[in-house]
Write a protein that holds these residues in place. Sequence first.
Motif, PDB file in Angstrom:
ATOM      1  N   ASN A  15       0.862  -1.183   0.000  1.00 40.18           N
ATOM      2  CA  ASN A  15       0.000   0.000   0.000  1.00 40.18           C
ATOM      3  C   ASN A  15       0.895   1.228   0.000  1.00 40.18           C
ATOM      4  N   THR A  16       0.524   2.229  -0.816  1.00 33.63           N
ATOM      5  CA  THR A  16       1.428   3.369  -1.041  1.00 33.63           C
ATOM      6  C   THR A  16       1.501   4.312   0.163  1.00 33.63           C
ATOM      7  N   PHE A  17       0.590   4.179   1.128  1.00 37.99           N
ATOM      8  CA  PHE A  17       0.746   4.915   2.388  1.00 37.99           C
ATOM      9  C   PHE A  17       1.870   4.298   3.227  1.00 37.99           C
ATOM     10  N   ILE A  52      -6.890  -6.427  -3.986  1.00 37.63           N
ATOM     11  CA  ILE A  52      -6.124  -5.185  -4.162  1.00 37.63           C
ATOM     12  C   ILE A  52      -5.363  -5.222  -5.488  1.00 37.63           C
ATOM     13  N   GLY A  53      -4.977  -4.028  -5.930  1.00 35.82           N
ATOM     14  CA  GLY A  53      -4.103  -3.914  -7.092  1.00 35.82           C
ATOM     15  C   GLY A  53      -2.777  -3.354  -6.602  1.00 35.82           C
ATOM     16  N   GLY A  54      -2.549  -2.057  -6.875  1.00 33.26           N
ATOM     17  CA  GLY A  54      -1.303  -1.424  -6.448  1.00 33.26           C
ATOM     18  C   GLY A  54      -1.370  -0.846  -5.039  1.00 33.26           C
ATOM     19  N   GLY A  55      -2.547  -0.889  -4.402  1.00 34.53           N
ATOM     20  CA  GLY A  55      -2.665  -0.363  -3.032  1.00 34.53           C
ATOM     21  C   GLY A  55      -2.489   1.144  -2.946  1.00 34.53           C
ATOM     22  N   SER A  56      -2.785   1.871  -4.047  1.00 37.25           N
ATOM     23  CA  SER A  56      -2.559   3.320  -4.049  1.00 37.25           C
ATOM     24  C   SER A  56      -3.816   4.122  -3.739  1.00 37.25           C
ATOM     25  N   ASN A  57      -4.901   3.413  -3.411  1.00 44.59           N
ATOM     26  CA  ASN A  57      -6.125   4.122  -3.027  1.00 44.59           C
ATOM     27  C   ASN A  57      -6.757   3.457  -1.812  1.00 44.59           C
ATOM     28  N   LEU A  58      -5.878   3.048  -0.886  1.00 44.37           N
ATOM     29  CA  LEU A  58      -6.321   2.320   0.311  1.00 44.37           C
ATOM     30  C   LEU A  58      -5.849   3.049   1.557  1.00 44.37           C
ATOM     31  N   LEU A  59      -6.701   3.025   2.616  1.00 46.31           N
ATOM     32  CA  LEU A  59      -6.223   3.404   3.945  1.00 46.31           C
ATOM     33  C   LEU A  59      -6.530   2.231   4.868  1.00 46.31           C
ATOM     34  N   ARG A  70      -4.101 -10.170  -4.343  1.00 47.39           N
ATOM     35  CA  ARG A  70      -3.513  -9.105  -5.168  1.00 47.39           C
ATOM     36  C   ARG A  70      -3.558  -9.521  -6.636  1.00 47.39           C
ATOM     37  N   MET A  71      -4.178  -8.673  -7.462  1.00 45.34           N
ATOM     38  CA  MET A  71      -4.282  -8.987  -8.891  1.00 45.34           C
ATOM     39  C   MET A  71      -2.941  -8.702  -9.564  1.00 45.34           C
ATOM     40  N   ALA A  72      -2.361  -9.751 -10.168  1.00 42.73           N
ATOM     41  CA  ALA A  72      -1.042  -9.619 -10.806  1.00 42.73           C
ATOM     42  C   ALA A  72      -1.079 -10.169 -12.233  1.00 42.73           C
ATOM     43  N   LEU A 116       1.041   8.817 -15.281  1.00 45.60           N
ATOM     44  CA  LEU A 116       1.675   8.805 -13.952  1.00 45.60           C
ATOM     45  C   LEU A 116       0.711   8.591 -12.783  1.00 45.60           C
ATOM     46  N   ILE A 117      -0.515   8.128 -13.076  1.00 50.54           N
ATOM     47  CA  ILE A 117      -1.392   7.725 -11.965  1.00 50.54           C
ATOM     48  C   ILE A 117      -0.928   6.335 -11.519  1.00 50.54           C
ATOM     49  N   PRO A 118      -0.674   6.153 -10.211  1.00 52.01           N
ATOM     50  CA  PRO A 118      -0.239   4.836  -9.750  1.00 52.01           C
ATOM     51  C   PRO A 118      -1.384   3.806  -9.851  1.00 52.01           C
ATOM     52  N   MET A 126     -12.824   1.439 -10.829  1.00 53.47           N
ATOM     53  CA  MET A 126     -13.453   1.547  -9.497  1.00 53.47           C
ATOM     54  C   MET A 126     -13.898   2.976  -9.215  1.00 53.47           C
ATOM     55  N   GLN A 127     -12.967   3.937  -9.405  1.00 48.39           N
ATOM     56  CA  GLN A 127     -13.369   5.321  -9.125  1.00 48.39           C
ATOM     57  C   GLN A 127     -13.303   6.151 -10.409  1.00 48.39           C
ATOM     58  N   ASN A 128     -13.358   5.450 -11.590  1.00 48.85           N
ATOM     59  CA  ASN A 128     -13.365   6.207 -12.852  1.00 48.85           C
ATOM     60  C   ASN A 128     -12.233   7.222 -12.801  1.00 48.85           C
ATOM     61  N   LEU A 228       3.478  16.549  -6.676  1.00 47.52           N
ATOM     62  CA  LEU A 228       2.983  15.442  -5.843  1.00 47.52           C
ATOM     63  C   LEU A 228       4.123  14.653  -5.226  1.00 47.52           C
ATOM     64  N   PRO A 229       3.973  14.242  -3.962  1.00 44.69           N
ATOM     65  CA  PRO A 229       5.015  13.405  -3.360  1.00 44.69           C
ATOM     66  C   PRO A 229       5.030  12.018  -3.995  1.00 44.69           C
ATOM     67  N   ASP A 230       6.244  11.503  -4.232  1.00 47.48           N
ATOM     68  CA  ASP A 230       6.397  10.147  -4.768  1.00 47.48           C
ATOM     69  C   ASP A 230       6.214   9.173  -3.604  1.00 47.48           C
ATOM     70  N   PRO A 231       5.232   8.253  -3.709  1.00 45.62           N
ATOM     71  CA  PRO A 231       4.985   7.338  -2.583  1.00 45.62           C
ATOM     72  C   PRO A 231       6.204   6.511  -2.193  1.00 45.62           C
ATOM     73  N   VAL A 232       7.161   6.350  -3.114  1.00 47.96           N
ATOM     74  CA  VAL A 232       8.360   5.586  -2.758  1.00 47.96           C
ATOM     75  C   VAL A 232       9.158   6.359  -1.700  1.00 47.96           C
ATOM     76  N   MET A 334     -14.070  11.406   1.882  1.00 48.04           N
ATOM     77  CA  MET A 334     -12.781  10.732   1.677  1.00 48.04           C
ATOM     78  C   MET A 334     -12.737  10.041   0.328  1.00 48.04           C
ATOM     79  N   GLU A 335     -11.578  10.068  -0.316  1.00 48.65           N
ATOM     80  CA  GLU A 335     -11.472   9.356  -1.595  1.00 48.65           C
ATOM     81  C   GLU A 335     -10.911   7.932  -1.454  1.00 48.65           C
ATOM     82  N   PRO A 336      -9.843   7.715  -0.685  1.00 56.11           N
ATOM     83  CA  PRO A 336      -9.327   6.335  -0.587  1.00 56.11           C
ATOM     84  C   PRO A 336     -10.332   5.404   0.091  1.00 56.11           C
ATOM     85  N   ASN A 337     -10.184   4.131  -0.185  1.00 61.19           N
ATOM     86  CA  ASN A 337     -11.068   3.107   0.389  1.00 61.19           C
ATOM     87  C   ASN A 337     -10.524   2.713   1.762  1.00 61.19           C
ATOM     88  N   LEU A 338     -11.408   2.773   2.764  1.00 62.12           N
ATOM     89  CA  LEU A 338     -11.005   2.580   4.164  1.00 62.12           C
ATOM     90  C   LEU A 338     -11.239   1.121   4.580  1.00 62.12           C
TER      91      LEU A 338
END
Length: 339
Positions: A15-17, A52-59, A70-72, A116-118, A126-128, A228-232, A334-338
């Motif tokens: 997850n990118t957080f 999950i996919g890339g975990g970039s919209n999760l809290l 995880r879909m790979a 560049l959307i993760p 999911m969220q268009n 934007l901050p790079d999640p890495v 909130m936008e991310p999925n909780l």
Amino acid sequence: MSGQWQEQVSLKPYNTFGIDVKARYFTQAHSDEDARQALAQAAAQGLPVLVIGGGSNLLLTADVQALVLRMASAGVRILSDDGERVVVEAEAGEPWHPFVQWCLSQGLAGLENLSLIPGTVGAAPMQNIGAYGVEIKDVFVGLTALDRQTGELHEFELEQCQFAYRDSVFKHHPGRWLILRVRFALSRVMHAHLDYGPVRQRLSEQGISEPTAQNVSDAICSIRREKLPDPVELGNAGSFFKNPMVAAVLADKIRVQYPGLVAYPQADGQFKLAAGWLIEQAGWKGHREGDAGVHRLQSLVLVNYGQATGLQLHELAQKIQADILERFGVTLEMEPNLY
Ligand code: FAD
Ligand code: NAP
């Protein structure tokens, strides 16, 4: 490691957080068959499943007492090409930005504003996903999903997806649909969308007056890397709140006290307010509570400086929501999925 389940797996790398919670079980699906088997095995054990996919919209706020799937799955193909309109299909596990770059390398325009959307192709509906005036609904043709209730495959066309601003039928029925692959209609002829944010300005600074799709993508990537901050480097999930839609009467009321209000008129008479602007006016930009914070350049992005928990980030988000409601009478969603 298809088919194999691991126990008590840290989800920090997923997850990118960068939240360090554990999944009770974890597995990856490289094919439809892997996904089906994992779902069947979980159902047989009465275990819930979090896809999950890339975990970039999760809290993630606690250990996940479920199977994390995880879909790979990988694969991109051209389904039809009439010399101008080209239909491309990509598997759910394909990473989004490399997929956009592959389309551009084939001379296909349509996704450049979404550079560049993760995340993954499978999560995009999911969220268009949207950025710089384009949403995937603008180029979407269809998708194949597995109905997790019946185990049957279902083909979705555009109208059935109920796409709206950061919203879809899939978001309204969490846990019902597993998206397996998505189809987009792209074009060999460029129809540029440059009127959003600083895209045109960046191109003109580079001396480009008739941009290619690759030029637009490059300009957007450079703007995003600056803002934007790079999640890495700094954990985050992109915009933490959706931009709120408010009635004209409320926008007018706020403008009396804040003449600089950033508000975009909508076709239905409402106004879209820039949530980041509201949060900045309220003094939250750069605010930090332990390792949970509001980014110093972009107030819409909450960040994890290292050891923040999902609960701490959620608490900070709730304080911001309460403050914005009190000051402006505006509810931030909130936008991310909780979880
Ligand atoms: P995940 O976070 O893994 O999952 C998101 C949701 O989708 C979860 O509910 C999950 O259960 C579900 N899901 C995932 N895969 C599937 C599947 N195959 N089938 C069914 N359900 C599934 N978003 C934008 O819209 N525009 C932006 O410009 C943007 N910029 C961002 C910038 C940064 C730096 C970051 C960190 C995020 C940004 N995002 C943006 C948010 C995020 O990248 C997107 O929402 C992305 O589509 C999430 O993909 P993912 O694979 O990481 O999904
Ligand atoms: P920005 O350019 O600073 O603009 C602030 C907000 O104003 C944006 O959120 C955007 O709304 C809106 N906006 C800007 N120009 C507009 C126009 N011409 N018409 C209508 N609305 C306009 O935004 P930013 O934060 O740098 O982000 C740039 C783009 O990338 C935006 O589209 C944003 O949504 C997207 N983005 C999304 C995420 C995410 O996680 N969801 C993260 C980073 C960037 P919209 O957000 O409604 O487009």
